[in-house]
Write a protein that holds these residues in place. Structure first.
Motif, PDB file in Angstrom:
ATOM      1  N   ALA A 250      18.464   2.283  -5.319  1.00 30.79           N
ATOM      2  CA  ALA A 250      17.908   3.613  -5.052  1.00 30.79           C
ATOM      3  C   ALA A 250      19.003   4.574  -4.602  1.00 30.79           C
ATOM      4  O   ALA A 250      19.049   5.734  -5.027  1.00 30.79           O
ATOM      5  CB  ALA A 250      16.813   3.516  -3.990  1.00 30.79           C
ATOM      6  N   GLU A 251      19.905   4.089  -3.761  1.00 24.12           N
ATOM      7  CA  GLU A 251      21.021   4.930  -3.320  1.00 24.12           C
ATOM      8  C   GLU A 251      21.956   5.225  -4.484  1.00 24.12           C
ATOM      9  O   GLU A 251      22.425   6.375  -4.647  1.00 24.12           O
ATOM     10  CB  GLU A 251      21.783   4.238  -2.191  1.00 24.12           C
ATOM     11  N   ARG A 252      22.204   4.236  -5.304  1.00 24.09           N
ATOM     12  CA  ARG A 252      23.111   4.407  -6.449  1.00 24.09           C
ATOM     13  C   ARG A 252      22.597   5.460  -7.419  1.00 24.09           C
ATOM     14  O   ARG A 252      23.369   6.302  -7.907  1.00 24.09           O
ATOM     15  CB  ARG A 252      23.269   3.069  -7.163  1.00 24.09           C
ATOM     16  N   TYR A 253      21.287   5.431  -7.685  1.00 31.69           N
ATOM     17  CA  TYR A 253      20.718   6.328  -8.688  1.00 31.69           C
ATOM     18  C   TYR A 253      20.056   7.571  -8.093  1.00 31.69           C
ATOM     19  O   TYR A 253      19.533   8.407  -8.839  1.00 31.69           O
ATOM     20  CB  TYR A 253      19.674   5.574  -9.515  1.00 31.69           C
ATOM     21  N   GLY A 254      20.047   7.692  -6.774  1.00 29.94           N
ATOM     22  CA  GLY A 254      19.428   8.855  -6.145  1.00 29.94           C
ATOM     23  C   GLY A 254      17.915   8.853  -6.251  1.00 29.94           C
ATOM     24  O   GLY A 254      17.301   9.910  -6.423  1.00 29.94           O
ATOM     25  N   LEU A 255      17.303   7.668  -6.137  1.00 28.08           N
ATOM     26  CA  LEU A 255      15.855   7.546  -6.288  1.00 28.08           C
ATOM     27  C   LEU A 255      15.143   7.671  -4.945  1.00 28.08           C
ATOM     28  O   LEU A 255      15.655   7.254  -3.899  1.00 28.08           O
ATOM     29  CB  LEU A 255      15.509   6.189  -6.905  1.00 28.08           C
ATOM     30  N   LEU A 256      13.934   8.198  -4.983  1.00 27.10           N
ATOM     31  CA  LEU A 256      13.066   8.208  -3.818  1.00 27.10           C
ATOM     32  C   LEU A 256      12.614   6.775  -3.530  1.00 27.10           C
ATOM     33  O   LEU A 256      12.415   5.988  -4.465  1.00 27.10           O
ATOM     34  CB  LEU A 256      11.841   9.087  -4.071  1.00 27.10           C
ATOM     35  N   VAL A 257      12.442   6.439  -2.279  1.00 30.78           N
ATOM     36  CA  VAL A 257      11.992   5.104  -1.870  1.00 30.78           C
ATOM     37  C   VAL A 257      10.604   5.213  -1.262  1.00 30.78           C
ATOM     38  O   VAL A 257      10.391   5.983  -0.315  1.00 30.78           O
ATOM     39  CB  VAL A 257      12.962   4.484  -0.850  1.00 30.78           C
ATOM     40  N   THR A 258       9.649   4.470  -1.823  1.00 33.81           N
ATOM     41  CA  THR A 258       8.284   4.522  -1.313  1.00 33.81           C
ATOM     42  C   THR A 258       7.849   3.158  -0.780  1.00 33.81           C
ATOM     43  O   THR A 258       8.464   2.133  -1.069  1.00 33.81           O
ATOM     44  CB  THR A 258       7.286   4.962  -2.406  1.00 33.81           C
ATOM     45  N   GLY A 259       6.763   3.172  -0.001  1.00 34.54           N
ATOM     46  CA  GLY A 259       6.155   1.950   0.504  1.00 34.54           C
ATOM     47  C   GLY A 259       4.654   2.055   0.403  1.00 34.54           C
ATOM     48  O   GLY A 259       4.090   3.117   0.668  1.00 34.54           O
ATOM     49  N   SER A 260       3.995   0.971   0.014  1.00 35.75           N
ATOM     50  CA  SER A 260       2.568   1.026  -0.259  1.00 35.75           C
ATOM     51  C   SER A 260       1.933  -0.340  -0.102  1.00 35.75           C
ATOM     52  O   SER A 260       2.608  -1.375  -0.117  1.00 35.75           O
ATOM     53  CB  SER A 260       2.316   1.523  -1.696  1.00 35.75           C
ATOM     54  N   SER A 261       0.606  -0.341  -0.004  1.00 34.66           N
ATOM     55  CA  SER A 261      -0.126  -1.598   0.126  1.00 34.66           C
ATOM     56  C   SER A 261      -0.537  -2.189  -1.208  1.00 34.66           C
ATOM     57  O   SER A 261      -0.679  -3.394  -1.342  1.00 34.66           O
ATOM     58  CB  SER A 261      -1.385  -1.382   0.969  1.00 34.66           C
ATOM     59  N   ASP A 262      -0.775  -1.329  -2.228  1.00 33.79           N
ATOM     60  CA  ASP A 262      -1.369  -1.792  -3.489  1.00 33.79           C
ATOM     61  C   ASP A 262      -2.770  -2.351  -3.201  1.00 33.79           C
ATOM     62  O   ASP A 262      -3.150  -3.424  -3.660  1.00 33.79           O
ATOM     63  CB  ASP A 262      -0.485  -2.842  -4.145  1.00 33.79           C
ATOM     64  N   TYR A 263      -3.518  -1.580  -2.441  1.00 30.77           N
ATOM     65  CA  TYR A 263      -4.847  -1.989  -1.972  1.00 30.77           C
ATOM     66  C   TYR A 263      -5.839  -2.133  -3.130  1.00 30.77           C
ATOM     67  O   TYR A 263      -5.878  -1.294  -4.024  1.00 30.77           O
ATOM     68  CB  TYR A 263      -5.358  -0.932  -0.995  1.00 30.77           C
ATOM     69  N   HIS A 264      -6.621  -3.227  -3.102  1.00 28.42           N
ATOM     70  CA  HIS A 264      -7.653  -3.462  -4.107  1.00 28.42           C
ATOM     71  C   HIS A 264      -9.001  -3.807  -3.470  1.00 28.42           C
ATOM     72  O   HIS A 264      -9.863  -4.411  -4.113  1.00 28.42           O
ATOM     73  CB  HIS A 264      -7.253  -4.621  -5.034  1.00 28.42           C
ATOM     74  N   GLY A 265      -9.190  -3.444  -2.205  1.00 30.58           N
ATOM     75  CA  GLY A 265     -10.422  -3.828  -1.533  1.00 30.58           C
ATOM     76  C   GLY A 265     -10.465  -5.328  -1.323  1.00 30.58           C
ATOM     77  O   GLY A 265      -9.484  -5.944  -0.897  1.00 30.58           O
ATOM     78  N   ALA A 266     -11.610  -5.930  -1.668  1.00 30.26           N
ATOM     79  CA  ALA A 266     -11.757  -7.379  -1.520  1.00 30.26           C
ATOM     80  C   ALA A 266     -11.066  -8.145  -2.641  1.00 30.26           C
ATOM     81  O   ALA A 266     -11.016  -9.378  -2.609  1.00 30.26           O
ATOM     82  CB  ALA A 266     -13.245  -7.741  -1.484  1.00 30.26           C
ATOM     83  N   GLY A 267     -10.514  -7.434  -3.624  1.00 31.22           N
ATOM     84  CA  GLY A 267      -9.904  -8.097  -4.773  1.00 31.22           C
ATOM     85  C   GLY A 267      -8.574  -8.745  -4.474  1.00 31.22           C
ATOM     86  O   GLY A 267      -8.137  -9.640  -5.197  1.00 31.22           O
ATOM     87  N   LYS A 268      -7.879  -8.279  -3.417  1.00 36.57           N
ATOM     88  CA  LYS A 268      -6.585  -8.832  -3.038  1.00 36.57           C
ATOM     89  C   LYS A 268      -6.487  -8.831  -1.519  1.00 36.57           C
ATOM     90  O   LYS A 268      -7.195  -8.065  -0.845  1.00 36.57           O
ATOM     91  CB  LYS A 268      -5.434  -7.988  -3.623  1.00 36.57           C
ATOM     92  N   PRO A 269      -5.592  -9.647  -0.947  1.00 38.90           N
ATOM     93  CA  PRO A 269      -5.447  -9.655   0.511  1.00 38.90           C
ATOM     94  C   PRO A 269      -4.722  -8.435   1.056  1.00 38.90           C
ATOM     95  O   PRO A 269      -4.696  -8.219   2.270  1.00 38.90           O
ATOM     96  CB  PRO A 269      -4.642 -10.933   0.770  1.00 38.90           C
ATOM     97  N   ASN A 270      -4.128  -7.609   0.193  1.00 33.56           N
ATOM     98  CA  ASN A 270      -3.373  -6.437   0.616  1.00 33.56           C
ATOM     99  C   ASN A 270      -4.249  -5.503   1.451  1.00 33.56           C
ATOM    100  O   ASN A 270      -5.358  -5.160   1.043  1.00 33.56           O
ATOM    101  CB  ASN A 270      -2.853  -5.668  -0.603  1.00 33.56           C
TER     102      ASN A 270
END
Length: 298
Positions: A250-270
């Motif tokens: 990300a630093e090399r290419y100048g990319l934004l860095v994000t963070g997320s849960s990838d929430y799916h409700g009861a479909g995943k433990p996230n």
């Protein structure tokens, strides 16, 4: 859907709003919650902002927008594009794109048709060995939702064939499980191009998941050339060595860095808010987008 594009980014204090989770799914794709309930769950989790990023559809945007007004949670309408490199699945998140863009509308309908056709082929193959029918699968999808492998997994769980979704994907629905059916999907470069053409911001989702196809193939630079603007680093499917490498890239290419849960409700433990995005990055995504406006507290 009423157009909500904008010429100038809205003035809003993202830092004061609270943590932002930029990757969540509703039952309009493969989550288990209604779009409004995803936003309400975000409020209950103490989030100040959430992005609804259902797979290849924007059908939950209106309902999520109404819930955002109700709860005071800022909403970034988005989508998660399914793309492919050879046999490897690659997902690209698109934020604040215009859903009425001709390129997006055409690709969305093609993907939807292909997903359903592929799911029907898989159910037919599985049904030869297990008591699974298309009617069983339909019972586990919301009206109008595009049926895919997660809905097949839920049907298998309900029939007692597997104990949970994860087990289904690790066995019957695994690409080596004997029932997997290939499908045509755009390349990541094409998905990024469609998002950019629609005025959205393209971010690579969980690039170290599923065998690390993007990292293994060394194509991140090509995706940057195609218009990729960010990478989802803080995600449970990216292990620590992968995160370090992604941060360096990300630093090399100048990319934004994000963070997320990838929430799916009861479909995943996230769980919502288990990983979040820096408010300054959220503000930059909004600044760069020209296709659609975020839904902000009044």
């Amino acid at each position: 859907m009423e157009h909500a594009g904008f010429d100038e980014p809205p003035v809003f204090d993202w830092a004061a709003a609270g943590p932002a989770d930029l990757h969540a799914h509703s039952r309009e794709s493969d989550g288990t919650d209604a779009p409004a309930d995803v936003v309400r769950a975000a409020a209950a989790a103490g989030l100040g902002a959430v992005a609804l990023t259902d797979h290849d559809t924007v059908s939950g945007w209106v309902e999520a927008t109404e819930a955002a007004h109700e709860t005071g949670v800022a909403l970034l309408p988005g989508v998660e594009f399914s793309s492919q490199i050879l046999e490897a699945s690659v997902h690209v998140l698109g934020y604040l794109l215009d859903p009425e863009s001709a390129a997006f509308m055409g690709e969305r309908e093609r993907i939807r048709t292909e997903r359903v056709t592929r799911a029907e082929r898989m159910v037919h193959a599985i049904g030869k060995d297990y008591p699974l029918t298309w009617a069983h699968v339909e019972q586990h999808s919301a009206p109008g939702a595009t049926i895919g492998r997660p809905h097949i997994a839920d049907a298998l769980v309900s029939l007692g064939i597997v104990p949970d979704r994860s087990s289904a994907f690790e066995s019957i629905l695994h690409w080596q499980g004997g029932y997997y059916q290939p499908h045509r999907a755009p390349t990541p470069e094409q998905a990024i191009g469609i998002i950019r053409e629609a005025g959205g911001v393209a971010v690579l989702a969980h690039p170290a998941a599923r065998g690390r196809p993007v990292m293994r193939m060394g194509v991140l630079g090509d995706l940057v050339v195609a218009g990729l603007e960010g990478v989802e680093v803080w995600h449970r499917d990216n292990d620590e060595p992968a995160r370090r490498r992604l941060l360096a890239d990300a630093e090399r290419y100048g990319l934004l860095v994000t963070g997320s849960s990838d929430y799916h409700g009861a479909g995943k433990p996230n769980r919502l808010g288990e990983h979040t995005t820096d408010p300054a990055v959220v503000a930059e995504i909004v600044r760069r987008a020209t296709g659609w406006a975020p839904v902000l507290p009044v």
